[in-house]
Design a protein around this motif. Structure first.
Motif, PDB file in Angstrom:
ATOM      1  N   PRO A 337      42.842  63.495  94.758  1.00  0.00           N
ATOM      2  CA  PRO A 337      43.735  63.931  95.545  1.00  0.00           C
ATOM      3  C   PRO A 337      43.240  65.035  96.402  1.00  0.00           C
ATOM      4  O   PRO A 337      42.665  66.159  95.855  1.00  0.00           O
ATOM      5  CB  PRO A 337      44.788  64.194  93.950  1.00  0.00           C
ATOM      6  CG  PRO A 337      44.545  63.560  93.032  1.00  0.00           C
ATOM      7  CD  PRO A 337      43.501  62.686  93.142  1.00  0.00           C
ATOM      8  N   VAL A 338      43.872  65.850  97.286  1.00  0.00           N
ATOM      9  CA  VAL A 338      43.545  66.483  98.229  1.00  0.00           C
ATOM     10  C   VAL A 338      44.958  67.971  97.897  1.00  0.00           C
ATOM     11  O   VAL A 338      46.098  67.929  98.279  1.00  0.00           O
ATOM     12  CB  VAL A 338      43.976  66.509  99.570  1.00  0.00           C
ATOM     13  CG1 VAL A 338      43.297  67.187 100.359  1.00  0.00           C
ATOM     14  CG2 VAL A 338      42.401  65.084  99.295  1.00  0.00           C
ATOM     15  N   MET A 339      44.174  69.201  98.251  1.00  0.00           N
ATOM     16  CA  MET A 339      44.776  70.334  97.437  1.00  0.00           C
ATOM     17  C   MET A 339      44.399  71.410  98.804  1.00  0.00           C
ATOM     18  O   MET A 339      43.704  71.095  99.349  1.00  0.00           O
ATOM     19  CB  MET A 339      44.327  70.647  96.533  1.00  0.00           C
ATOM     20  CG  MET A 339      44.915  72.105  96.120  1.00  0.00           C
ATOM     21  SD  MET A 339      44.972  72.812  94.462  1.00  0.00           S
ATOM     22  CE  MET A 339      44.540  74.948  94.651  1.00  0.00           C
ATOM     23  N   ALA A 376      47.229  66.378 102.408  1.00  0.00           N
ATOM     24  CA  ALA A 376      48.166  67.408 101.583  1.00  0.00           C
ATOM     25  C   ALA A 376      48.698  66.582 100.200  1.00  0.00           C
ATOM     26  O   ALA A 376      50.045  66.204 100.130  1.00  0.00           O
ATOM     27  CB  ALA A 376      47.778  68.098 101.776  1.00  0.00           C
ATOM     28  N   ASP A 377      48.076  66.186  98.604  1.00  0.00           N
ATOM     29  CA  ASP A 377      48.922  65.998  98.008  1.00  0.00           C
ATOM     30  C   ASP A 377      49.761  67.173  97.438  1.00  0.00           C
ATOM     31  O   ASP A 377      50.809  67.679  95.675  1.00  0.00           O
ATOM     32  CB  ASP A 377      48.332  65.213  96.986  1.00  0.00           C
ATOM     33  CG  ASP A 377      47.931  63.909  97.320  1.00  0.00           C
ATOM     34  OD1 ASP A 377      48.497  63.493  97.434  1.00  0.00           O
ATOM     35  OD2 ASP A 377      46.524  63.765  97.327  1.00  0.00           O
ATOM     36  N   ILE A 378      48.810  68.560  96.786  1.00  0.00           N
ATOM     37  CA  ILE A 378      48.824  69.775  96.676  1.00  0.00           C
ATOM     38  C   ILE A 378      49.101  70.675  97.889  1.00  0.00           C
ATOM     39  O   ILE A 378      48.161  71.313  98.290  1.00  0.00           O
ATOM     40  CB  ILE A 378      48.174  69.909  95.639  1.00  0.00           C
ATOM     41  CG1 ILE A 378      48.384  69.310  94.270  1.00  0.00           C
ATOM     42  CG2 ILE A 378      49.421  70.774  95.154  1.00  0.00           C
ATOM     43  CD1 ILE A 378      47.572  69.005  93.335  1.00  0.00           C
ATOM     44  N   VAL A 379      50.054  72.102  97.948  1.00  0.00           N
ATOM     45  CA  VAL A 379      49.623  72.358  98.505  1.00  0.00           C
ATOM     46  C   VAL A 379      49.798  73.670  97.880  1.00  0.00           C
ATOM     47  O   VAL A 379      50.668  74.625  97.169  1.00  0.00           O
ATOM     48  CB  VAL A 379      50.283  72.785 100.340  1.00  0.00           C
ATOM     49  CG1 VAL A 379      50.152  71.909 100.871  1.00  0.00           C
ATOM     50  CG2 VAL A 379      52.270  72.761  99.547  1.00  0.00           C
ATOM     51  N   ARG A 380      48.886  75.536  97.930  1.00  0.00           N
ATOM     52  CA  ARG A 380      49.033  76.365  97.586  1.00  0.00           C
ATOM     53  C   ARG A 380      49.583  77.657  97.935  1.00  0.00           C
ATOM     54  O   ARG A 380      49.082  78.063  99.116  1.00  0.00           O
ATOM     55  CB  ARG A 380      47.450  76.414  96.903  1.00  0.00           C
ATOM     56  CG  ARG A 380      46.702  77.628  95.971  1.00  0.00           C
ATOM     57  CD  ARG A 380      45.394  77.966  95.643  1.00  0.00           C
ATOM     58  NE  ARG A 380      45.436  79.100  94.722  1.00  0.00           N
ATOM     59  CZ  ARG A 380      44.971  80.222  95.021  1.00  0.00           C
ATOM     60  NH1 ARG A 380      45.019  80.389  96.574  1.00  0.00           N
ATOM     61  NH2 ARG A 380      44.873  81.555  94.285  1.00  0.00           N
TER      62      ARG A 380
END
Ligand code: HH2
Length: 403
Positions: A337-339, A376-380
């Motif tokens: 997964p990509v963040m 992106a799987d997760i964005v902060r």
């Protein structure tokens, strides 16, 4: 009357299958053709010249192609990088053809096979309270900086009560994870002693973890802080050093069976903006993340529980950060997964001419939307409600179909 010839925008094989079926094509035919619509471009590095010659021939025979160095044909260069151009179907056939071949081609085939497998795999993170199904929708990680000096909200949530209030508000606004950090990693910042970091984060993690329905991640590069935070209820480790600053970090995550985020940074927060030139930024970040994955896997973290993050703002120029956003999809070939954490960062300010980090909301939301569009799987994010809206819309558009 003409034939209305036009381009089709088919972003995945499901959408391709639907469009092919509209012609009335036979279902078996659709199954055979669905992987022929998109050409993938794969880069490989350091192939021996004879291997590159064979590769070129095989790809041409399959109806694809491969770009190789000019001196390969007469072996006047020893090694070359290659760009392989083919559909998934051609690449799978290539893998079969490479199996009996010498000069490292079998290994090349295995790497291509693993890459193709990784692209189609569902992405899920298992934490102590359940599973985050990342393939089902984009996830937003709410930022909780319990620091006096963070670049955009330093001091705002340094007091425990304010931090807790903020955390609950972020969950309410749609955060899927909360990231608690006790040391600022802004450019030029100095390390905080471990005891100080623990004193900042532990009470917050301890209070939050049992009271929120989402996993709490601990943003630290110190294994001692990660271990104590996990004991206090944290269930994800977010290490901006990509497991490089503390040799025990990977082991701590593995032993606790926690997913781990490995981020790319060149140098340390103190030095990282001193020189932001790269020969080939994307390749350098990619290789470094692959090494971080290897460190985690060697310590016993399952590969699918490792999240990769190109580290927006960590030792990159504004242009470099924009380039990473544009080429983000390339990191999917790592099979993890990509963040992305772009929220309020300086490159947004430089690009748009906005000094105050808190004024960079619209740029931050645009960056998050772009990141999700590019895989992106997760964005902060600091601004959860706004980011949630934007990424949910992007997701809906990506999956939109008629009817
Ligand atoms: N950015 C920051 C901190 N931690 N972790 C990941 N995985 N990715 C990031 O991009 C990232 C991160 C820096 O941002 P912030 O926490 O807002 O500021 P500070 O380090 O000044 O507390």
């Amino acid at each position: 009357m003409g034939f209305d010839v036009r381009l089709l925008e088919l972003s995945d094989s499901r959408q391709t299958a639907e469009e092919l079926a509209r012609t009335g094509a036979d279902a078996v035919g659709v199954g055979k053709m669905r992987d022929k619509a998109a050409i993938l471009a794969l880069k490989g590095c350091g192939l021996k010249a004879p291997a590159a010659n064979i590769l070129k021939q095989e790809m041409l025979s399959l109806g694809g192609d491969a770009a190789v160095g000019r001196g390969v044909v007469n072996c006047s260069v020893e090694r070359t990088d290659v760009v392989i151009l083919g559909t998934k179907k051609q690449l799978r056939a290539l893998v079969r053809k490479l199996r009996p071949q010498p000069f490292g081609l079998r290994k090349l085939g295995e790497e291509i096979e693993a890459l193709l497998r990784g692209l189609d795999q569902p992405r899920e993170l298992r934490w102590r309270g359940g599973v985050l199904r990342l393939s089902e929708r984009p996830h937003v990680m709410g930022i909780l900086n319990v620091t006096p000096d963070s670049f955009s909200d330093g001091g705002d949530f340094f007091q425990r009560e304010r931090a807790l209030e903020r955390a609950l508000q972020m969950v309410e606004s749609g955060a899927d994870l909360l990231d608690v950090g006790g040391e600022s990693s802004r450019p030029g910042s100095s390390p905080v002693p471990e005891e100080e970091e623990l004193a900042r984060v532990l009470p917050v993690v301890e209070y939050l973890a049992p009271r929120v329905s989402v996993p709490v991640s601990i943003d630290t590069y110190k294994s001692g802080v990660a271990r104590r935070a996990i004991e206090a209820g944290a269930s994800i480790v977010n290490d901006v050093s990509g497991l490089r600053f503390d040799a025990d970090m990977a082991g701590v995550a593995a032993q606790a069976a926690c997913p781990v985020v490995v981020m790319h940074m060149r140098g340390t927060p103190k030095t990282m903006q001193a020189d932001t030139r790269y020969g080939d930024l994307v390749t350098e970040v990619y290789r470094s993340l692959r090494e971080s994955i290897e460190i985690a896997v060697a310590a016993g973290v399952p590969r699918d529980q490792i999240v990769v993050d190109p580290g927006i703002g960590f030792g990159k120029s504004s242009e470099g950060n924009l380039l990473l956003l544009r080429r983000l999809r390339e990191f999917a070939s790592l099979g993890c997964p990509v963040m992305v954490g772009a929220s309020r960062k300086a490159f947004i300010g430089h690009t748009l001419g906005i000094d105050a980090p808190k004024e960079r909301l619209f740029g931050s939301v645009a960056a998050a939307a772009l990141a999700v569009w590019n895989g992106a799987d997760i964005v902060r994010a600091h601004d959860v409600r706004e980011t949630r809206q934007a990424v949910d819309l992007v997701w809906a558009a990506r999956r939109a179909q008629e009817g």
